[in-house]
Design a protein around this motif. Structure first.
Motif, PDB file in Angstrom:
ATOM      1  N   LEU A 131      14.812  42.502  54.636  1.00  0.00           N
ATOM      2  CA  LEU A 131      13.823  43.281  55.728  1.00  0.00           C
ATOM      3  C   LEU A 131      13.676  42.062  56.619  1.00  0.00           C
ATOM      4  O   LEU A 131      12.717  42.438  56.842  1.00  0.00           O
ATOM      5  N   TYR A 132      15.470  41.688  57.041  1.00  0.00           N
ATOM      6  CA  TYR A 132      15.318  40.243  57.974  1.00  0.00           C
ATOM      7  C   TYR A 132      15.055  41.706  59.719  1.00  0.00           C
ATOM      8  O   TYR A 132      15.087  42.279  59.736  1.00  0.00           O
ATOM      9  N   ASP A 133      14.035  40.660  60.013  1.00  0.00           N
ATOM     10  CA  ASP A 133      13.905  41.246  61.837  1.00  0.00           C
ATOM     11  C   ASP A 133      14.136  39.841  62.636  1.00  0.00           C
ATOM     12  O   ASP A 133      13.569  38.914  62.503  1.00  0.00           O
ATOM     13  N   GLU A 134      14.754  39.970  63.794  1.00  0.00           N
ATOM     14  CA  GLU A 134      15.145  38.803  64.748  1.00  0.00           C
ATOM     15  C   GLU A 134      14.009  38.656  65.916  1.00  0.00           C
ATOM     16  O   GLU A 134      13.651  37.453  65.718  1.00  0.00           O
ATOM     17  N   LYS A 135      12.868  39.844  65.839  1.00  0.00           N
ATOM     18  CA  LYS A 135      12.014  39.411  67.201  1.00  0.00           C
ATOM     19  C   LYS A 135      11.175  38.981  66.147  1.00  0.00           C
ATOM     20  O   LYS A 135      10.438  37.889  66.441  1.00  0.00           O
ATOM     21  N   ASP A 136      11.233  38.704  64.313  1.00  0.00           N
ATOM     22  CA  ASP A 136      10.173  38.145  63.728  1.00  0.00           C
ATOM     23  C   ASP A 136      10.459  36.699  63.849  1.00  0.00           C
ATOM     24  O   ASP A 136       9.415  35.508  64.014  1.00  0.00           O
ATOM     25  N   LEU A 137      11.928  36.796  63.415  1.00  0.00           N
ATOM     26  CA  LEU A 137      12.511  34.573  63.864  1.00  0.00           C
ATOM     27  C   LEU A 137      11.657  34.375  65.044  1.00  0.00           C
ATOM     28  O   LEU A 137      11.265  33.490  65.094  1.00  0.00           O
ATOM     29  N   ASP A 138      12.146  35.623  66.321  1.00  0.00           N
ATOM     30  CA  ASP A 138      12.091  34.589  67.149  1.00  0.00           C
ATOM     31  C   ASP A 138      10.538  34.729  67.936  1.00  0.00           C
ATOM     32  O   ASP A 138      10.284  33.197  68.567  1.00  0.00           O
ATOM     33  N   PHE A 139       9.896  34.966  67.230  1.00  0.00           N
ATOM     34  CA  PHE A 139       8.457  34.570  67.401  1.00  0.00           C
ATOM     35  C   PHE A 139       8.017  33.715  67.056  1.00  0.00           C
ATOM     36  O   PHE A 139       6.891  32.359  66.979  1.00  0.00           O
ATOM     37  N   ALA A 140       8.618  33.298  66.089  1.00  0.00           N
ATOM     38  CA  ALA A 140       8.119  32.140  65.126  1.00  0.00           C
ATOM     39  C   ALA A 140       9.034  31.063  65.570  1.00  0.00           C
ATOM     40  O   ALA A 140       8.405  29.633  65.560  1.00  0.00           O
ATOM     41  N   LYS A 141       9.699  30.789  65.796  1.00  0.00           N
ATOM     42  CA  LYS A 141      10.740  29.865  66.321  1.00  0.00           C
ATOM     43  C   LYS A 141      10.508  29.108  67.930  1.00  0.00           C
ATOM     44  O   LYS A 141      10.018  27.908  68.364  1.00  0.00           O
ATOM     45  N   LYS A 142       8.907  30.616  68.577  1.00  0.00           N
ATOM     46  CA  LYS A 142       8.488  29.512  69.746  1.00  0.00           C
ATOM     47  C   LYS A 142       6.974  28.714  69.398  1.00  0.00           C
ATOM     48  O   LYS A 142       6.912  28.143  70.420  1.00  0.00           O
ATOM     49  N   HIS A 143       7.315  29.319  68.553  1.00  0.00           N
ATOM     50  CA  HIS A 143       6.028  27.827  68.376  1.00  0.00           C
ATOM     51  C   HIS A 143       6.514  26.347  67.236  1.00  0.00           C
ATOM     52  O   HIS A 143       5.546  25.329  66.768  1.00  0.00           O
ATOM     53  N   PHE A 144       8.087  26.294  67.625  1.00  0.00           N
ATOM     54  CA  PHE A 144       8.918  25.237  66.797  1.00  0.00           C
ATOM     55  C   PHE A 144       9.535  24.618  68.277  1.00  0.00           C
ATOM     56  O   PHE A 144      10.267  25.581  68.928  1.00  0.00           O
ATOM     57  N   LYS A 145      10.120  23.650  67.726  1.00  0.00           N
ATOM     58  CA  LYS A 145      11.068  22.982  69.212  1.00  0.00           C
ATOM     59  C   LYS A 145      12.193  23.288  68.975  1.00  0.00           C
ATOM     60  O   LYS A 145      13.339  23.733  69.324  1.00  0.00           O
ATOM     61  N   ASN A 146      12.857  23.052  67.384  1.00  0.00           N
ATOM     62  CA  ASN A 146      13.660  24.333  67.287  1.00  0.00           C
ATOM     63  C   ASN A 146      14.265  24.596  65.607  1.00  0.00           C
ATOM     64  O   ASN A 146      13.216  24.797  64.897  1.00  0.00           O
ATOM     65  N   CYS A 147      15.828  24.970  65.805  1.00  0.00           N
ATOM     66  CA  CYS A 147      15.901  26.059  64.808  1.00  0.00           C
ATOM     67  C   CYS A 147      16.670  25.488  63.649  1.00  0.00           C
ATOM     68  O   CYS A 147      18.018  26.111  64.808  1.00  0.00           O
ATOM     69  N   SER A 148      17.084  25.593  62.616  1.00  0.00           N
ATOM     70  CA  SER A 148      18.439  25.892  62.399  1.00  0.00           C
ATOM     71  C   SER A 148      19.303  26.603  61.803  1.00  0.00           C
ATOM     72  O   SER A 148      18.407  27.940  62.345  1.00  0.00           O
ATOM     73  N   ALA A 149      20.553  26.957  61.813  1.00  0.00           N
ATOM     74  CA  ALA A 149      20.879  28.288  60.772  1.00  0.00           C
ATOM     75  C   ALA A 149      20.589  28.169  60.001  1.00  0.00           C
ATOM     76  O   ALA A 149      19.913  27.494  58.749  1.00  0.00           O
ATOM     77  N   PRO A 150      20.873  29.680  59.169  1.00  0.00           N
ATOM     78  CA  PRO A 150      20.440  29.867  57.872  1.00  0.00           C
ATOM     79  C   PRO A 150      21.116  29.311  57.307  1.00  0.00           C
ATOM     80  O   PRO A 150      22.015  29.428  57.383  1.00  0.00           O
ATOM     81  N   LEU A 151      19.968  29.503  55.943  1.00  0.00           N
ATOM     82  CA  LEU A 151      21.065  28.546  54.560  1.00  0.00           C
ATOM     83  C   LEU A 151      20.828  30.101  53.254  1.00  0.00           C
ATOM     84  O   LEU A 151      20.108  30.977  53.487  1.00  0.00           O
ATOM     85  N   ILE A 152      22.174  30.735  53.906  1.00  0.00           N
ATOM     86  CA  ILE A 152      22.275  32.269  53.146  1.00  0.00           C
ATOM     87  C   ILE A 152      22.447  31.677  51.450  1.00  0.00           C
ATOM     88  O   ILE A 152      23.799  31.876  51.407  1.00  0.00           O
ATOM     89  N   LEU A 153      21.624  32.989  50.684  1.00  0.00           N
ATOM     90  CA  LEU A 153      22.098  32.275  49.734  1.00  0.00           C
ATOM     91  C   LEU A 153      21.661  33.876  49.029  1.00  0.00           C
ATOM     92  O   LEU A 153      20.653  34.975  49.422  1.00  0.00           O
ATOM     93  N   PRO A 154      22.656  34.271  48.013  1.00  0.00           N
ATOM     94  CA  PRO A 154      22.764  35.671  47.751  1.00  0.00           C
ATOM     95  C   PRO A 154      21.159  35.928  46.170  1.00  0.00           C
ATOM     96  O   PRO A 154      21.517  34.855  45.283  1.00  0.00           O
ATOM     97  N   ILE A 155      21.523  37.508  45.791  1.00  0.00           N
ATOM     98  CA  ILE A 155      21.149  37.612  44.603  1.00  0.00           C
ATOM     99  C   ILE A 155      22.220  38.342  44.447  1.00  0.00           C
ATOM    100  O   ILE A 155      22.183  40.158  45.024  1.00  0.00           O
ATOM    101  N   LEU A 156      21.795  38.811  43.285  1.00  0.00           N
ATOM    102  CA  LEU A 156      23.022  40.025  42.343  1.00  0.00           C
ATOM    103  C   LEU A 156      22.011  41.024  41.688  1.00  0.00           C
ATOM    104  O   LEU A 156      21.228  40.282  41.134  1.00  0.00           O
ATOM    105  N   ARG A 157      22.588  41.744  41.711  1.00  0.00           N
ATOM    106  CA  ARG A 157      22.304  42.786  40.303  1.00  0.00           C
ATOM    107  C   ARG A 157      23.112  43.446  39.790  1.00  0.00           C
ATOM    108  O   ARG A 157      24.240  43.778  40.342  1.00  0.00           O
ATOM    109  N   ASN A 158      22.973  43.102  38.005  1.00  0.00           N
ATOM    110  CA  ASN A 158      24.055  44.306  37.940  1.00  0.00           C
ATOM    111  C   ASN A 158      26.048  42.903  38.251  1.00  0.00           C
ATOM    112  O   ASN A 158      26.936  43.593  38.687  1.00  0.00           O
ATOM    113  N   GLY A 159      25.742  41.400  38.327  1.00  0.00           N
ATOM    114  CA  GLY A 159      27.026  41.165  38.910  1.00  0.00           C
ATOM    115  C   GLY A 159      27.238  41.804  40.391  1.00  0.00           C
ATOM    116  O   GLY A 159      28.336  41.002  40.897  1.00  0.00           O
ATOM    117  N   SER A 160      26.740  42.167  41.082  1.00  0.00           N
ATOM    118  CA  SER A 160      26.815  42.343  42.902  1.00  0.00           C
ATOM    119  C   SER A 160      25.785  42.434  43.298  1.00  0.00           C
ATOM    120  O   SER A 160      24.996  42.343  42.970  1.00  0.00           O
TER     121      SER A 160
END
Length: 509
Positions: A463-492
């Protein structure tokens, strides 16, 4: 209830147990968790719909004390059981017990009636009880008028039932439109019924809180829905039309769909004079809604489940037609309908919970799983555990926020239900009302963000949309790089959870 056969009770119990299994085994969908947020703050109306679904969820979760998807959905399962009883009684009222049974079996094999509105919790779930009850009462009223019997008591109950139907979803207005058509086109004696005007008054009183709320909020509910169906500035949209027709066929079960229309067209060849007036009731309650949505779909996107209540009326016509068939032929059609239903359910549940990885061809890290509809119903419990683990570890540093920034109503509601309740993080909406929906007003119940405060922006990769993130970032001084964590289904890997840390909230003027 003495007229309800024991085997019908056993059938309803068996189907309800199947629904309990389904409701317990898959996560809540986008709409379901959103309607759960209605129950958090009870109001007389909400951005999208009248309030009944929120009230129902508040009851089935025991005032929100039970935080489980089955409790949230239990109102839909109970409503479907009640609806099944009304379907049988209506079919029996039309002709006989056999028509009642045929109607029950077709109703149960409809994906809309049994799953979409009968297992998943939507405004349609309680609406179906009051829609069916209204149809039943209107048939009794029509029959009583034709026989010159008293109708006042029936009209009062009809006003009550239609009022509750509209308090679930505005589709209930189509029942009153059907009454107008009946009075104008088939029986002018309707206008002489004082009960008609009493029923109107009862319905109006019952829905007046919704009207008052919309007056106070500039009729935002109807502005929103009218915008969804506005076609004056749109061209012909054949794809939307095809989706509407295909959706109606599948949602109602292809066998049920074609039997419904076969029953309708069969009326022109062989009218059943015994129940001609009752058939008019069913037609006037069904065809205007179906016709309106098909017409709108030529110009705008529509949702096929909107026509679901109308098809329940045509199901009774199907049952009447089946009653005229030889028993082996009728049995074959019923078995085909139920068989197709069970095959789809038996296929869908394993796909949602155990398909290895994702259907999506998109394997980009930031958009992994995009376009896979099964992911709306999978991985949210795991998301709650993952975010909770990250949040607890960051709390030790003492430099973390206590808020999840959201810019859209989805996946905001999933974050509320599966993440917020586990971690204690609140959601805080930033954006336009047509993106946030009810979340536009929910901020008033939450602690405001302080200048300089940190927050999280959490979104699944599908569901990631860069435009939505950019809109949220405008309300803050800075934003860290994302922490990317996996969700597995049946081991994949099926999707990633992206956790951005927003730092230094800027005061808005």
């Amino acid at each position: 209830m003495k007229t309800i056969p024991t085997k019908l009770w056993l059938f309803i119990i068996a189907v309800s147990l199947l629904k309990v299994i389904i409701a317990s085994s898959i996560a809540l969908g986008n709409d379901e968790v959103y309607y759960w947020t209605y129950a958090l703050n009870l109001e007389w109306n909400y951005f999208d719909h009248p309030p009944f679904v929120g009230w129902l969820i508040r009851i089935t979760t025991v005032n929100l004390q039970i935080h489980h998807q089955l409790a949230v959905r239990f109102g839909a399962i109970a409503s479907s059981a009640i609806g099944t009883l009304i379907v049988f009684k209506t079919g029996k009222l039309l002709l006989n017990n056999r028509v009642g049974w045929y109607a029950v079996l077709l109703y149960t094999s409809s994906f809309y009636c049994c799953i979409i509105a009968g297992t998943f919790i939507l405004p349609d779930s309680p609406q179906m009880v009051f829609w069916l009850w209204s149809i039943y009462l209107l048939i009794k009223i029509t029959r009583s008028i034709n026989k010159s019997l008293p109708t006042l008591n029936l009209w009062c109950w009809f006003g009550f039932a239609t009022g509750l139907c509209i308090m679930c979803k505005v589709h209930g207005l189509f029942i009153w439109f059907a009454v107008l058509l009946l009075a104008l086109l088939t029986n002018r004696n309707f206008f002489l019924q004082k009960g008609l005007y009493i029923a109107m008054f009862i319905s109006l009183i019952m829905v007046s809180p919704v009207i008052i709320w919309n007056l106070q909020h500039h009729f935002i509910t109807y502005t929103y829905h009218s915008d969804r169906v506005n076609f004056f500035h749109s061209g012909i949209n054949l794809l939307a039309f095809a989706r509407e027709i295909a959706g109606e066929i599948f949602y109602n079960n292809p066998v049920v769909f074609f039997m419904a229309w076969a029953g309708l067209f069969g009326l022109f060849r062989q009218k059943n004079q015994r129940i001609k007036s009752e058939i008019n009731v069913l037609l006037f309650c069904a065809l205007p809604l179906i016709g309106t949505l098909i017409f709108l779909s030529v110009f705008r996107d529509t949702l096929p489940h909107w026509s679901g209540p109308a098809y329940t009326c045509l199901i009774f016509l199907s049952a009447v037609k089946l009653e005229s068939f030889p028993a082996p032929k009728a049995k074959f059609i019923i078995i085909a309908s139920l068989g197709f239903f069970l095959i789809v359910i038996a296929t869908a549940l394993p796909l949602i919970n155990f398909y290895k990885g994702t259907f999506s061809p998109n394997k980009d890290t930031m958009h992994f799983g995009k376009g896979d509809p099964t992911l709306d119903l999978y991985g949210w419990k795991e998301t709650g555990k993952i975010v909770d683990s990250v949040y607890r570890s960051e709390q030790l540093s003492g430099n973390t926020g206590h808020t999840m920034i959201i810019t859209k109503w989805f996946p905001a509601a999933h974050l509320d239900f599966y993440v917020g309740t586990q971690t204690g993080l609140n959601t805080y909406g930033i954006g336009e009302i047509y993106d946030l929906h009810q979340y536009y007003w929910s901020n008033r119940f939450k602690q405001k963000l302080a200048t300089g405060e940190n927050a999280y922006y959490i979104v699944p990769s599908n569901l990631y949309d860069e435009k939505d993130l950019d809109f949220a970032k405008k309300h803050f001084k800075n934003c860290s790089a994302p922490l990317i964590l996996p969700i597995l289904r049946n081991g994949s890997l099926c999707k990633n959870i992206l956790i951005f840390k927003l730092k230094g909230y800027k005061k808005q003027y």
